[in-house]
Design a protein around this motif. Structure first.
Motif, mmCIF file in Angstrom:
data_model
loop_
_atom_site.group_PDB
_atom_site.id
_atom_site.type_symbol
_atom_site.label_atom_id
_atom_site.label_comp_id
_atom_site.label_asym_id
_atom_site.label_seq_id
_atom_site.Cartn_x
_atom_site.Cartn_y
_atom_site.Cartn_z
ATOM 1 N N ILE A 185 0.846 -1.205 0.000
ATOM 2 C CA ILE A 185 0.000 0.000 0.000
ATOM 3 C C ILE A 185 0.876 1.249 0.000
ATOM 4 O O ILE A 185 0.596 2.216 -0.719
ATOM 5 N N ILE A 186 1.953 1.230 0.778
ATOM 6 C CA ILE A 186 2.884 2.360 0.783
ATOM 7 C C ILE A 186 3.446 2.569 -0.621
ATOM 8 O O ILE A 186 3.464 3.686 -1.140
ATOM 9 N N VAL B 134 4.014 12.068 2.227
ATOM 10 C CA VAL B 134 4.291 11.152 3.327
ATOM 11 C C VAL B 134 3.149 11.177 4.344
ATOM 12 O O VAL B 134 2.697 10.123 4.809
ATOM 13 N N THR B 135 2.645 12.339 4.670
ATOM 14 C CA THR B 135 1.553 12.435 5.645
ATOM 15 C C THR B 135 0.292 11.746 5.144
ATOM 16 O O THR B 135 -0.451 11.162 5.923
ATOM 17 N N GLU B 136 0.065 11.785 3.834
ATOM 18 C CA GLU B 136 -1.095 11.109 3.257
ATOM 19 C C GLU B 136 -0.942 9.594 3.320
ATOM 20 O O GLU B 136 -1.924 8.873 3.519
ATOM 21 N N ILE B 137 0.278 9.104 3.154
ATOM 22 C CA ILE B 137 0.524 7.670 3.263
ATOM 23 C C ILE B 137 0.221 7.202 4.680
ATOM 24 O O ILE B 137 -0.462 6.195 4.889
ATOM 25 N N VAL B 138 0.720 7.943 5.658
ATOM 26 C CA VAL B 138 0.462 7.600 7.063
ATOM 27 C C VAL B 138 -1.036 7.624 7.343
ATOM 28 O O VAL B 138 -1.576 6.712 7.972
ATOM 29 N N GLN B 139 -1.718 8.645 6.853
ATOM 30 C CA GLN B 139 -3.168 8.761 7.058
ATOM 31 C C GLN B 139 -3.906 7.572 6.449
ATOM 32 O O GLN B 139 -4.816 7.008 7.066
ATOM 33 N N ALA B 140 -3.510 7.169 5.242
ATOM 34 C CA ALA B 140 -4.171 6.043 4.572
ATOM 35 C C ALA B 140 -4.009 4.758 5.373
ATOM 36 O O ALA B 140 -4.959 3.987 5.524
ATOM 37 N N LEU B 141 -2.811 4.529 5.891
ATOM 38 C CA LEU B 141 -2.582 3.314 6.681
ATOM 39 C C LEU B 141 -3.321 3.368 8.008
ATOM 40 O O LEU B 141 -3.849 2.348 8.464
ATOM 41 N N ALA B 142 -3.380 4.537 8.625
ATOM 42 C CA ALA B 142 -4.093 4.681 9.895
ATOM 43 C C ALA B 142 -5.588 4.437 9.717
ATOM 44 O O ALA B 142 -6.253 3.934 10.624
ATOM 45 N N GLN B 143 -6.116 4.767 8.544
ATOM 46 C CA GLN B 143 -7.528 4.522 8.255
ATOM 47 C C GLN B 143 -7.791 3.058 7.950
ATOM 48 O O GLN B 143 -8.858 2.542 8.222
ATOM 49 N N ILE C 223 2.665 3.494 13.287
ATOM 50 C CA ILE C 223 2.451 3.521 11.834
ATOM 51 C C ILE C 223 3.376 4.557 11.200
ATOM 52 O O ILE C 223 4.039 4.283 10.197
ATOM 53 N N GLU C 224 3.449 5.756 11.786
ATOM 54 C CA GLU C 224 4.347 6.796 11.265
ATOM 55 C C GLU C 224 5.788 6.297 11.216
ATOM 56 O O GLU C 224 6.474 6.460 10.206
ATOM 57 N N ASN C 225 6.247 5.721 12.303
ATOM 58 C CA ASN C 225 7.627 5.246 12.371
ATOM 59 C C ASN C 225 7.893 4.137 11.359
ATOM 60 O O ASN C 225 8.960 4.091 10.741
ATOM 61 N N PRO D 153 -14.258 1.231 11.954
ATOM 62 C CA PRO D 153 -13.928 1.169 13.383
ATOM 63 C C PRO D 153 -12.761 0.216 13.605
ATOM 64 O O PRO D 153 -12.601 -0.775 12.898
ATOM 65 N N ALA D 154 -11.931 0.528 14.606
ATOM 66 C CA ALA D 154 -10.718 -0.257 14.861
ATOM 67 C C ALA D 154 -11.009 -1.748 15.024
ATOM 68 O O ALA D 154 -10.204 -2.583 14.622
ATOM 69 N N ALA D 155 -12.148 -2.086 15.587
ATOM 70 C CA ALA D 155 -12.470 -3.500 15.839
ATOM 71 C C ALA D 155 -12.622 -4.300 14.542
ATOM 72 O O ALA D 155 -12.444 -5.513 14.547
ATOM 73 N N THR D 156 -12.946 -3.634 13.429
ATOM 74 C CA THR D 156 -13.163 -4.348 12.174
ATOM 75 C C THR D 156 -11.968 -4.249 11.223
ATOM 76 O O THR D 156 -11.973 -4.872 10.179
ATOM 77 N N ARG D 157 -10.956 -3.464 11.592
ATOM 78 C CA ARG D 157 -9.780 -3.309 10.740
ATOM 79 C C ARG D 157 -8.728 -4.354 11.118
ATOM 80 O O ARG D 157 -8.580 -4.700 12.285
ATOM 81 N N PRO D 158 -7.969 -4.824 10.132
ATOM 82 C CA PRO D 158 -6.893 -5.764 10.470
ATOM 83 C C PRO D 158 -5.806 -5.042 11.263
ATOM 84 O O PRO D 158 -5.625 -3.830 11.112
ATOM 85 N N PRO D 159 -5.073 -5.767 12.081
ATOM 86 C CA PRO D 159 -4.003 -5.125 12.840
ATOM 87 C C PRO D 159 -2.870 -4.681 11.913
ATOM 88 O O PRO D 159 -2.577 -5.339 10.917
ATOM 89 N N PHE D 160 -2.255 -3.561 12.258
ATOM 90 C CA PHE D 160 -1.125 -3.061 11.476
ATOM 91 C C PHE D 160 0.089 -3.939 11.718
ATOM 92 O O PHE D 160 0.417 -4.271 12.854
ATOM 93 N N GLU D 161 0.743 -4.343 10.630
ATOM 94 C CA GLU D 161 1.987 -5.096 10.705
ATOM 95 C C GLU D 161 3.067 -4.267 10.021
ATOM 96 O O GLU D 161 2.871 -3.772 8.908
ATOM 97 N N THR D 162 4.190 -4.118 10.690
ATOM 98 C CA THR D 162 5.298 -3.355 10.123
ATOM 99 C C THR D 162 5.730 -3.973 8.801
ATOM 100 O O THR D 162 6.002 -5.170 8.739
ATOM 101 N N PRO D 163 5.775 -3.177 7.732
ATOM 102 C CA PRO D 163 6.170 -3.725 6.430
ATOM 103 C C PRO D 163 7.641 -4.131 6.409
ATOM 104 O O PRO D 163 8.483 -3.512 7.061
ATOM 105 N N VAL D 164 7.906 -5.173 5.635
ATOM 106 C CA VAL D 164 9.268 -5.689 5.488
ATOM 107 C C VAL D 164 9.588 -5.748 4.000
ATOM 108 O O VAL D 164 8.841 -6.335 3.214
ATOM 109 N N LEU D 165 10.710 -5.140 3.625
ATOM 110 C CA LEU D 165 11.188 -5.190 2.246
ATOM 111 C C LEU D 165 12.137 -6.376 2.125
ATOM 112 O O LEU D 165 13.182 -6.406 2.766
#
Length: 161
Positions: free
Chosen positions: A49-50, A60-69, A78-80, A117-129
């Motif tokens: 997605i990034i 960059v701020t829009e990317i963070v916003q998209a992932l947070a949503q 998520i920002e880090n 809502p957070a309860a229906t979103r998948p958990p964020f996983e740190t991306p790995v290249l």
């Protein structure tokens, strides 16, 4: 030291280093090939997605916003993670920084169906290249590397092949 998007003065966005870097996303996994080095990469889930947002010119701020949503996770985490993967992509020379002249640049992400809502979103996983060098020799042998911006069959230096 952790990078915070809010404290970033530069860069505000990135671009893919095309034409030497090509990519394709299939089933949520993005494959990236650097034809100069013969190295290829894989990134999936949040990382794909990034990459998609970089390709679309998002700030960059829009990317963070998209992932947070889209994902359930701590906003600072998520920002880090975004800052880390952007630094890694830049270190691998796959992307280059650009500065948007004002806050009107980018793709202007808005709340959509991924803003659940957070309860229906998948958990964020740190991306790995993931980086692969096993096909470098083969990719570098491809005669497509001997062409200029006009493309095949015009070789570098102007003579057709």
């Amino acid at each position: 030291m952790e990078m915070n998007v809010e404290n970033m003065s530069q860069p505000t966005a990135f671009r893919i280093n095309a034409p030497r870097v090509v990519h394709q996303t299939i089933d949520g996994e993005t494959i990236i090939i650097d034809f100069d080095s013969g190295t290829y990469y894989s990134i999936d889930k949040a990382g794909a997605i990034i990459w998609e947002h970089i390709d679309q010119g998002a700030a960059v701020t829009e990317i963070v916003q998209a992932l947070a949503q889209r994902y359930d996770g701590d906003h600072l985490d998520i920002e880090n993670a975004v800052m880390h993967i952007l630094a890694e992509l830049q270190h691998e020379s796959l992307i280059s920084p650009i500065n948007l002249r004002d806050s009107s640049g980018g793709i202007h992400l808005t709340a959509d169906s991924t803003n659940q809502p957070a309860a229906t979103r998948p958990p964020f996983e740190t991306p790995v290249l993931l980086k692969y060098t096993d096909m470098q020799d083969l990719l570098l042998l491809d005669p497509i590397h001997e062409v200029d911006e006009q493309g095949w069959p015009v070789k570098k230096g102007g003579d057709a092949g």
